[in-house]
Design an enzyme around this catalytic site. Structure first.
Site, PDB file in Angstrom:
ATOM      1  N   TYR A 149       0.555  -1.410  -0.111  1.00  0.00           N
ATOM      2  CA  TYR A 149      -0.249   0.118   0.146  1.00  0.00           C
ATOM      3  C   TYR A 149       1.437   1.142   0.206  1.00  0.00           C
ATOM      4  O   TYR A 149       0.508   2.338  -0.321  1.00  0.00           O
ATOM      5  CB  TYR A 149      -0.878   0.153   0.632  1.00  0.00           C
ATOM      6  CG  TYR A 149      -2.124   1.110   1.192  1.00  0.00           C
ATOM      7  CD1 TYR A 149      -3.496   1.037   0.263  1.00  0.00           C
ATOM      8  CD2 TYR A 149      -1.692   1.722   2.466  1.00  0.00           C
ATOM      9  CE1 TYR A 149      -3.752   1.914   0.070  1.00  0.00           C
ATOM     10  CE2 TYR A 149      -2.352   3.043   2.212  1.00  0.00           C
ATOM     11  CZ  TYR A 149      -3.693   3.592   1.708  1.00  0.00           C
ATOM     12  OH  TYR A 149      -4.546   4.086   1.062  1.00  0.00           O
ATOM     13  N   GLY A 152       2.791   1.318  -3.235  1.00  0.00           N
ATOM     14  CA  GLY A 152       2.237   2.000  -4.124  1.00  0.00           C
ATOM     15  C   GLY A 152       1.242   3.024  -4.726  1.00  0.00           C
ATOM     16  O   GLY A 152       1.382   3.298  -5.822  1.00  0.00           O
ATOM     17  N   ASN A 178      -6.173  10.035   8.468  1.00  0.00           N
ATOM     18  CA  ASN A 178      -7.253   8.848   8.508  1.00  0.00           C
ATOM     19  C   ASN A 178      -8.782  10.394   8.993  1.00  0.00           C
ATOM     20  O   ASN A 178      -8.516  10.706   9.442  1.00  0.00           O
ATOM     21  CB  ASN A 178      -6.873   8.951  10.547  1.00  0.00           C
ATOM     22  CG  ASN A 178      -5.222   7.926  10.579  1.00  0.00           C
ATOM     23  OD1 ASN A 178      -4.588   8.341  10.061  1.00  0.00           O
ATOM     24  ND2 ASN A 178      -5.817   6.162  10.548  1.00  0.00           N
ATOM     25  N   ARG A 215      -2.503   9.441  15.949  1.00  0.00           N
ATOM     26  CA  ARG A 215      -3.510   9.366  15.063  1.00  0.00           C
ATOM     27  C   ARG A 215      -4.587  10.841  14.857  1.00  0.00           C
ATOM     28  O   ARG A 215      -4.188  11.490  15.964  1.00  0.00           O
ATOM     29  CB  ARG A 215      -4.432   8.170  14.308  1.00  0.00           C
ATOM     30  CG  ARG A 215      -3.491   7.497  14.256  1.00  0.00           C
ATOM     31  CD  ARG A 215      -2.438   6.620  13.166  1.00  0.00           C
ATOM     32  NE  ARG A 215      -2.263   5.798  12.761  1.00  0.00           N
ATOM     33  CZ  ARG A 215      -1.657   5.212  13.552  1.00  0.00           C
ATOM     34  NH1 ARG A 215      -0.713   6.064  14.515  1.00  0.00           N
ATOM     35  NH2 ARG A 215      -0.595   4.152  13.409  1.00  0.00           N
TER      36      ARG A 215
END
Length: 314
Positions: A149, A152, A178, A215
């Site tokens: 991922y 990629g 996120n 996050r």
């Protein structure tokens, strides 16, 4: 750019969490929309309420194979985005990122239309700087279990900028941090949906690691506003971070979810997965400057909307 009220737009991954919300928004703005999805992680249910709209079409198709459509613009959102799903078939994940990018870029080149790439904060890897500005090149393990991922998406960005430089393709690249909200999949393993589902069932809330990793969570409506602003603003041929710059630890998030759901859940800790980043915090100065964009929906409001969605599914 052509009159925004009269465009025919292709959304790859249109039946996914973000894709379905984008379909809704663009239809509401008066566009014709084609959703293209192979339903690997997307769901027909996410777009079922749109099918009766005469300006909406849906096609079942895998973006790793070329598609030949006549459209005025493209949003490329096709790719599993949660570790559970993209690690299940890492080779296909890489193909979706790379071959998928080649196919949408080839279509944009042939049609001479603008193409938007849904990139990710994961291109920064486990960052050594915080917050992460677009100028940061990242710290990615190219042979790790998340690389299909992370790398990629990095390769897809490379293709987008090479097509822009070599062929003059009009590109937009958003690096998504996120995001959460209604229509997150129950089984995608993402932290917000995991915590909410566990809390609603009064099960133990599972935190991987010591709970101090951070996050930054952006509610989906804010993110889609960022997508639309970026796509319809001319001459932005640089990556743009889209996310909420207010970080929270996983332990704090779990406690917020427990409080909002009035759950009896207890927090338990398990080993941190390989290559899991310790920090995610976007620098959104570029989005503020170029798009006049920043998140406006506070986390508690967004969490309550998401809790209400999952409660209704129970």
């Amino acid at each position: 750019m052509e009159d925004a009220r009269e465009m025919r737009l292709l959304i790859t991954g249109g039946a996914g969490f973000l894709g379905s919300h984008l379909c809704e928004r663009l239809l509401r703005d008066g566009h014709e929309v084609i959703s293209l999805d192979n339903y690997y992680t997307g769901s027909r249910q996410n777009i079922e309420h749109l099918v009766s709209n005469p300006k909406f079409e849906t096609l079942r198709h895998d973006i790793t194979f070329p598609t030949y459509l006549e459209v005025d613009g493209i949003f490329n959102l096709a790719c599993p985005a949660s570790p559970v799903h993209y690690q299940k078939d890492p080779v296909q994940t890489m193909k979706t990122n790379v071959s998928g990018a080649i196919n949408v870029l080839g279509l944009a080149k042939r049609l001479n239309v603008r193409v938007f790439q849904a990139s990710t904060s994961e291109i920064y890897g486990d960052p050594q700087v915080s917050p992460q500005p677009e100028s940061y090149w990242g710290n990615v393990n190219s042979i790790g279990i998340r690389a299909c991922y992370d790398e990629g998406k990095r390769a897809a960005e490379t293709l987008f900028f090479d097509y822009h430089r070599q062929y003059g393709v009009d590109i937009r690249v958003a690096r998504i941090f996120n995001t959460f909200g209604p229509r997150m999949a129950r089984n995608d393993g993402r932290v917000v949906s995991n915590f909410i589902i566990q809390a609603l069932a009064n099960e133990d809330i599972t935190i991987y690691g010591d709970g101090n990793q951070t996050r930054s969570f952006c509610y989906v409506d804010d993110l889609i506003e960022g997508f639309v602003n970026l796509f319809f603003t001319d001459e932005i041929h640089v990556p743009v971070n889209l996310g909420n710059p207010q970080p929270i630890t996983m332990h704090q998030l779990a406690q917020e979810v427990i409080n909002l759901t009035r759950s009896e859940s207890k927090i338990v800790f398990k080993d941190l997965p390989s290559d899991d980043p310790r920090d995610r915090k976007p620098d959104i100065a570029r989005a503020r400057e170029l798009l006049n964009w920043e998140p406006r929906i506070d986390r508690e409001t967004g969490l309550q909307k998401t809790i209400d969605y999952f409660s209704a599914l129970a």
